[in-house]
Motif scaffolding. Structure first.
Motif, mmCIF file in Angstrom:
data_model
loop_
_atom_site.group_PDB
_atom_site.id
_atom_site.type_symbol
_atom_site.label_atom_id
_atom_site.label_comp_id
_atom_site.label_asym_id
_atom_site.label_seq_id
_atom_site.Cartn_x
_atom_site.Cartn_y
_atom_site.Cartn_z
ATOM 1 N N ILE A 228 -7.664 1.741 7.575
ATOM 2 C CA ILE A 228 -8.445 0.500 7.576
ATOM 3 C C ILE A 228 -9.768 0.700 8.313
ATOM 4 N N SER B 45 -3.342 -8.985 4.633
ATOM 5 C CA SER B 45 -2.538 -9.081 5.854
ATOM 6 C C SER B 45 -3.071 -10.157 6.788
ATOM 7 N N ALA C 166 -12.056 2.961 5.909
ATOM 8 C CA ALA C 166 -12.410 2.447 4.581
ATOM 9 C C ALA C 166 -13.813 1.848 4.507
ATOM 10 N N ASP D 80 -5.780 -4.970 3.790
ATOM 11 C CA ASP D 80 -6.116 -5.465 5.129
ATOM 12 C C ASP D 80 -6.448 -6.955 5.082
ATOM 13 N N ILE E 130 -1.979 3.504 8.551
ATOM 14 C CA ILE E 130 -2.732 2.507 7.806
ATOM 15 C C ILE E 130 -3.851 1.911 8.661
ATOM 16 N N GLN E 131 -3.625 1.774 9.952
ATOM 17 C CA GLN E 131 -4.685 1.234 10.810
ATOM 18 C C GLN E 131 -5.895 2.163 10.832
ATOM 19 N N VAL F 171 -7.430 -0.282 0.253
ATOM 20 C CA VAL F 171 -7.092 -0.422 1.672
ATOM 21 C C VAL F 171 -7.695 -1.699 2.237
ATOM 22 N N LEU F 172 -8.957 -1.967 1.902
ATOM 23 C CA LEU F 172 -9.614 -3.171 2.406
ATOM 24 C C LEU F 172 -8.961 -4.435 1.848
#
Length: 591
Positions: free
Chosen positions: A115, A141, A118, A138, A111-112, A134-135
């Motif tokens: 991120i 989070s 994206a 992020d 996922i990193q 995805v953004l």
């Protein structure tokens, strides 16, 4: 005759919630940037001039791209991502290459890296819903609810987004302090069938986290009365809510009622232990981030039932980004690995789960099964024996131990281990029918018919008219030329309950054949072949029936087709002999 195909599932094998597939771009939001009919689907921008033809670029770049696509097709996302990363080092601004690299990162669970990719992907044209999702995750989070809302709003209302988008937007709104708006977001789910239970559950959680007691009371009551009332997560959450609001007596009644219905629930058993010890019950969700993680987990559970394992896995990775300490999500992620035959990945994930958590015992058992699938049977059995020793009143580890032997075709050992599980039961209840069914099959396969017959009859006693048990017992009697009239009644009943089960229909057809009712046999066996066209045994049965009614050329064709369908080794010479010489009147039909 391969009876095991009639076994279907003895009920002792663990059911899972997610199924195969890893290609994410379309599914995450029906957001493929490319058309399947376009040359630009095949080559990145860097390989095309204005006319859509390939320019000359270093072969290594082209090779990395093609190798990455092949790795994705082979469901090896980690290798695919490495190839795409190598290609991006040479053409870092290629929008199609960036998009497929994002797809690989999501499939891998990196996922990193997703991120990081994206922001570059959204610079390109087309539907970039995956990248915007995805953004949004992020931003969530980092508790940047405004940015999360902006990015989520840019995703299309298509594909699985019709489920996920309202759920995430609700928790984003709650993060902004807008409780009414948060609950209103869930109304978008009303456009689609099947989301009522999820909507009610999420509305209850939103009211709970917002600390609006009157609304939470009402939403939980509505959820419990509705289709989500049997969901363990709802019961667990409501119990913690009642505990926090000083209503421990109600918690006890809630949990006792649930355990009466589902006595094997490890989650509620541990919650009850905490209650008895006077320990406070921890809430499932206590913040908008927790809520968003729970929403992602719920969405993954639902879409996994639609055979979208890749999307389900990605949603779980998103959930773990928001809530790293989420053991149920790790269990579900491990199950997605199992369904993709990624046994080492599954083993690693199960091993990460705290053995003392409510999911620890199940994780240890599933880790043992993964170990077996990796070819380490002795280690798997040792793991299962250790769990059986640690939990002397529990049967699950022994059932899976028997399943290991069953899968390895060690039927006598499977019967012994199912017997050990049965011996631990203080009383026999309806739900135990599958144990006697499984042991009965193991006895029958290991040539211990009197014991097999007794277990199959016991299974029917506990679960009368179960079509699988009716079929297996009746078919066994037909094979042995015993109790044919009783078997006939049982198979007619089984077919009425499962009219589209080709194996059960075949059993009835084969019974008619054994009774000499060849025309009736043809009718049923033709139906069975139409339902299970690729089964060699059913095809062989139909050929025998055709021969008996004088349809000799059709019989020979079906025998030939049965050979093409790869029958069991011991059946090949029997079918070959019939293909060559037909059936003789004084020869009983081969099974």
């Amino acid at each position: 005759m391969c009876k095991l195909k009639r076994m279907a599932d003895a009920g002792v094998k663990k059911y899972k919630t997610v199924f195969g597939g890893v290609i994410l771009t379309v599914a995450l939001g029906a957001c493929a940037a490319n058309s399947a009919s376009s040359e630009r689907d095949v080559l990145p921008n860097a390989f095309q001039d204005a006319g859509g033809t390939a320019d000359a670029f270093p072969s290594s770049y082209f090779g990395e791209y093609l190798a990455g696509r092949e790795a994705l097709r082979e469901q090896d996302a980690a290798v695919a991502l490495d190839y795409f990363e190598n290609a991006l080092r040479q053409q870092k601004d290629d929008s199609i290459l960036l998009g497929i690299a994002l797809q690989a990162a999501l499939a891998k669970g990196d996922i990193q890296r997703a991120i990081a990719l994206a922001p570059e992907v959204v610079k390109g044209e087309g539907d970039n819903s995956s990248a915007y999702l995805v953004l949004a995750i992020d931003a969530l989070s980092r508790k940047d609810f405004t940015l999360a809302e902006e990015n989520l709003a840019k995703t299309e209302n298509t594909g699985f987004n019709v489920l996920l988008k309202p759920l995430l937007m609700a928790w984003i709104k709650l993060g902004q302090g807008k409780t009414d708006a948060a609950i209103a977001e869930l109304d978008a789910l009303d456009k689609y069938n099947g989301f009522d239970a999820l909507k009610q559950y999420q509305a209850a959680l939103l009211a709970d986290v917002s600390m609006d007691r009157a609304r939470a009371d009402a939403q939980y009551a509505k959820s419990l009365a509705g289709p989500s009332g049997r969901a363990v997560r709802l019961v667990q959450s409501y119990g913690a809510y009642l505990d926090r609001t000083g209503r421990r007596d109600e918690v006890r009644a809630l949990f006792e009622d649930y355990l009466d219905k589902y006595p094997l629930s490890p989650t509620i058993q541990i919650e009850m232990e905490d209650l008895e010890a006077g320990r406070p019950l921890e809430p499932i969700v206590s913040s908008p981030l927790d809520g968003a993680a729970e929403a992602l987990y719920s969405a993954a559970s639902i879409i996994g039932q639609e055979r979208a394992v890749g999307v389900a896995a990605t949603y779980i990775y998103f959930a773990l980004l928001l809530e790293p300490d989420f053991p149920m999500a790790r269990v579900l992620l491990a199950e997605t690995a199992e369904d993709r035959d990624k046994w080492q990945e599954a083993l690693d994930l199960y091993s990460d789960i705290n053995p003392q958590s409510p999911y620890g015992k199940n994780a240890q058992i599933r880790a043992a099964w993964a170990t077996y699938k990796l070819g380490r049977m002795d280690e798997a059995k040792s793991r299962l024996e250790a769990v059986a020793s640690e939990y002397p009143d529990d049967i699950e580890s022994l059932v899976v131990l028997a399943d290991v032997s069953r899968d390895a075709k060690d039927w006598a050992q499977a019967a012994r281990d199912y017997g050990r599980a049965i011996d631990r039961l203080p009383t026999f209840e309806e739900r135990h029918w599958s144990l006697f069914y499984a042991r009965g099959i193991a006895y029958e396969q290991s040539k211990q018919w009197p014991l097999a017959e007794a277990d199959l009859l016991k299974s029917l006693e506990l679960r009368p008219d179960h079509p699988q048990v009716l079929n297996y017992l009746a078919y066994s009697w037909v094979d042995r030329n015993e109790n044919l009239e009783t078997a006939k009644d049982m198979l007619i009943k089984a077919v009425s309950l499962r009219p589209r089960d080709g194996f059960i229909v075949d059993s009835l057809g084969w019974l008619y054949y054994r009774l000499g009712e060849y025309q009736n046999a043809v009718i049923q066996l033709e139906k069975a072949v139409s339902l299970e066209a690729a089964d060699p045994t059913i095809t062989d049965h139909l050929a025998d029936a055709y021969w008996r009614v004088g349809r000799r050329e059709e019989a020979r064709y079906q025998w030939q087709r049965a050979l093409w369908l790869d029958p069991a080794d011991d059946q090949v010479p029997l079918i070959t002999e019939k293909l060559k010489n037909g059936l003789k009147d004084d020869i009983k039909a081969q099974n």
